[in-house]
Design a protein around this motif. Structure first.
Motif, mmCIF file in Angstrom:
data_model
loop_
_atom_site.group_PDB
_atom_site.id
_atom_site.type_symbol
_atom_site.label_atom_id
_atom_site.label_comp_id
_atom_site.label_asym_id
_atom_site.label_seq_id
_atom_site.Cartn_x
_atom_site.Cartn_y
_atom_site.Cartn_z
ATOM 1 N N ARG A 176 0.855 -1.189 0.000
ATOM 2 C CA ARG A 176 0.000 0.000 0.000
ATOM 3 C C ARG A 176 0.886 1.231 0.000
ATOM 4 N N ASP A 220 0.217 5.727 3.771
ATOM 5 C CA ASP A 220 -1.045 6.185 4.360
ATOM 6 C C ASP A 220 -0.683 7.065 5.549
ATOM 7 N N GLU A 236 -12.539 2.366 1.929
ATOM 8 C CA GLU A 236 -12.582 2.704 3.354
ATOM 9 C C GLU A 236 -13.283 4.026 3.608
ATOM 10 N N ASP A 281 -11.237 2.128 8.791
ATOM 11 C CA ASP A 281 -11.631 3.478 8.400
ATOM 12 C C ASP A 281 -13.067 3.512 7.891
ATOM 13 N N ARG A 327 -11.692 6.748 15.216
ATOM 14 C CA ARG A 327 -11.308 5.400 15.662
ATOM 15 C C ARG A 327 -10.290 5.422 16.791
HETATM 16 MG MG MG Z 1 -7.317 2.760 6.636
#
Ligand code: MG
Ligand code: PEP
Length: 588
Positions: free
Chosen positions: A345, A348, A448, A472, A482
């Motif tokens: 990924r 992030d 998400e 998410d 969260r």
């Molecule tokens: Mg996420």
């Protein structure tokens, strides 16, 4: 006196150990044990650092201009007195002698003890001297760092390596996800924090370490004292401080049972994940660092479903990893997986994963207005085109060594697909020009943000696969932070809106003939396995340590029966109650 503190259970099991209190902002102090023959040398480091700071104060005082305010000289007197006070360095030396803590750890442990005494003082003037003590300690820590041994690390060998026989648990107000990485191979067997939610990244890393943890325990770091005996009940989210012997015995029993259960599940490691009706289910691993890949393989993962590459970028200040360093990291993971797929990924960064070591508190109050809705994930990458291309080139180069897939976090706009494809074209051209090998890689989107789930049809035309980030997705669907323990009771994976979005994403992606997985925490929680299977999910990505328990749930499931009862769950006002009822009957 025994007390109990309650928080959120984030990582299962029972840990029993002595509390090591670490103040926020001081988590970066080195924690390691010194060998018995290094104890005297370590104590000498403490006294050298004390002498260096005392000399600084003496010079300051000597060079003070004649017209300096008299309070300044008086303050330096106080600081000098504190530097020489045996209750600081003398007592810290005891920690080194008895526990084999390194000098920095011993000093910060003693600071915690003294700071408590100051907090409890009646006299306001004396109480305020705590700030002086902290400043003096800070100076001594700085002097120690100047004079650090080459092998210092935030945390290194396991308890017991050098005589630290007693297990230790970490108690902190807050720990950033980046700091959690330092604890991965740490001496701590469990931890407790005052803040944080169940799917905060700190909790996620705890789960990946498979050590019992409780977060959001509000007052824990105030109520627990350095060296208290602490039981962390990671199942109930409870922390018992200085338990009476009978309670301790009960927890030791439960600890042994957990170990037996873990050993039993471990035997499923290499059993194929097939349901009772013969459906093959892919159990993949979520990793944070390349070295986690070996753990994933060992746990029986059939690939990496989520490599959270942002962890390579944390705690680096301005010195972010360049193309070559990233390439080495990705290649290491790819090679470790021995031909199995690795989904990387792109970074992030943002929200509760800042680039630098910031606590949640600092993040909320001093930085972005609303970090969870700000410039994060793919938005951040697209705003930093040269950094983004560097990462894409590094990932592409790693594809020459195995099966690599690219995953974009927090996709919400089609333009993000288009801009990424354009960046990929450019990155590939640059690699060709430089003579680097690469292969074509699939590009996937994380689902998400509710918008992504709602516009899935369009996304599926632009992406090769999708992966549902339930952590998410729940946060944004329910508008619940969260990482915020104050609203953690409303963070509900079973909310009908969440269940509906997940079901439709799986169903529509399957219908389009593309692959879909879930890589949020739900995938690793066996209480959701039947639900996700009933929706048609056949690819789950989770922390390696969770694979065996999820596999056990897969082995016990019959997807034909589960599928038949799914409509009842989706139509229910309370999907959890409905699922418990209907999934239980289909087992009979
Ligand atoms: Mg996420
Ligand atoms: C998610 O949001 O579910 C996810 C897997 O990504 P992260 O937890 O890293 O935000």
């Amino acid at each position: 006196m025994s007390i109990q503190v309650f928080g959120l259970a984030v990582a299962r099991g029972v840990a029993i150990g002595r509390a090591v209190l670490v103040t926020s902002g001081r988590v970066d102090v080195a924690h390691y044990f010194v060998a018995p023959d290094q104890v005297e040398g370590e104590i000498a480091r403490l006294s050298d650092a004390r002498d260096a700071v005392a000399a600084e104060f003496t010079t300051l005082q000597r060079d003070m201009p004649a017209d300096a305010p008299p309070e300044l000289s008086a303050l330096i007197d106080v600081h000098l007195m504190l530097v020489h006070d045996e209750s600081l360095i003398g007592a810290a030396a005891q920690w080194v002698r008895e526990r084999h803590y390194n000098a920095e750890w011993a000093l910060s442990a003693q600071l915690e003890v003294l700071a408590r005494h100051f907090d409890e003082m009646e006299d306001e003037y004396l109480r305020e001297r705590k700030a002086d003590l902290e400043q003096v300690t800070e100076r001594i820590l700085t002097a120690l760092t100047r004079n650090a041994r080459g092998d210092r690390a935030i945390s290194t060998p396991g308890a017991g390596d050098f005589g630290g026989e007693e297990p230790l648990v970490l108690v902190a107000s807050d720990i950033s996800p980046a700091d959690m990485l330092h604890f991965k191979r740490s001496v701590f067997t469990g931890f407790v924090t005052d803040v944080g939610g169940r799917t905060s990244h700190t909790a996620i890393v705890a789960r990946s370490m498979d050590i019992p943890a409780v977060v959001g325990a509000r007052e824990a770091s105030r109520l627990i004292r350095q060296d208290d005996w602490v039981v962390i009940d990671g199942d109930a989210g409870a922390v018992i401080v200085n338990p009476p012997p009978i309670v301790l015995e009960e927890y030791r029993f439960r600890q042994r049972q957990h170990e037996l259960e873990r050993a039993r599940l471990n035997r499923l490691r290499h059993t194929p994940a097939l349901t009772l009706d013969g459906e093959a289910v892919e159990l993949l691993a979520n990793i944070e660092l390349p070295e986690d890949a070996a753990v994933a393989l060992e746990a029986g993962a059939v690939g990496v479903g989520l490599f959270r590459s942002e962890f390579l970028f944390m705690n680096r200040g301005q010195d972010l990893p360049g193309e070559d360093e990233q390439f080495e990291a990705y290649r290491a993971a790819v090679l470790a997986m021995k031909g199995l797929p690795v989904t990387i990924r792109t970074v992030d960064i943002g929200a509760d994963k800042p680039l630098d070591r910031l606590t949640l508190h600092e993040l909320r109050h001093e930085h972005t207005l609303n970090p969870a809705l700000g410039l994060r994930a793919i938005r951040w990458s697209l705003a930093e085109p040269s950094m983004f291309r560097q990462q894409l080139r590094a990932i592409l180069r790693a594809s020459a060594y195995g099966k690599v897939k690219l995953l974009l976090p927090m996709v919400a706009h089609l333009s993000e697909a288009r801009l990424t494809r354009e960046a990929l074209v450019r990155a590939k051209q640059q690699l060709r020009d430089a003579g680097h090998a690469f292969t074509d890689i699939e590009v996937g989107a994380m689902i998400e943000i509710p918008a992504a789930a709602l516009m899935l049809g369009s996304l599926l035309r632009h992406f090769d696969f999708v992966s549902i980030g339930t952590n998410d997705l729940i946060q944004y669907t329910l508008a619940i932070d969260r990482a915020d323990e104050q609203v953690a009771h409303l963070y509900d994976a079973w909310h009908p809106a969440v269940v509906g979005l997940i079901a439709s994403t799986i169903e529509r992606t399957n219908a389009a003939g593309k692959s879909v997985s879930v890589c949020g925490e739900m995938a690793g929680d066996p209480s959701f396995t039947a639900l996700l299977l009933s929706m048609g999910l056949r690819s789950f990505s989770m922390h390696p340590r969770q694979i065996a328990a999820v596999k056990q749930a897969v082995l016990r499931a019959d997807t034909r029966k589960l599928r038949a009862v799914l409509p009842q769950v989706l139509a229910a006002d309370e999907p959890q109650a409905a699922a418990e009822a209907v999934f239980a009957t289909q087992r009979n």
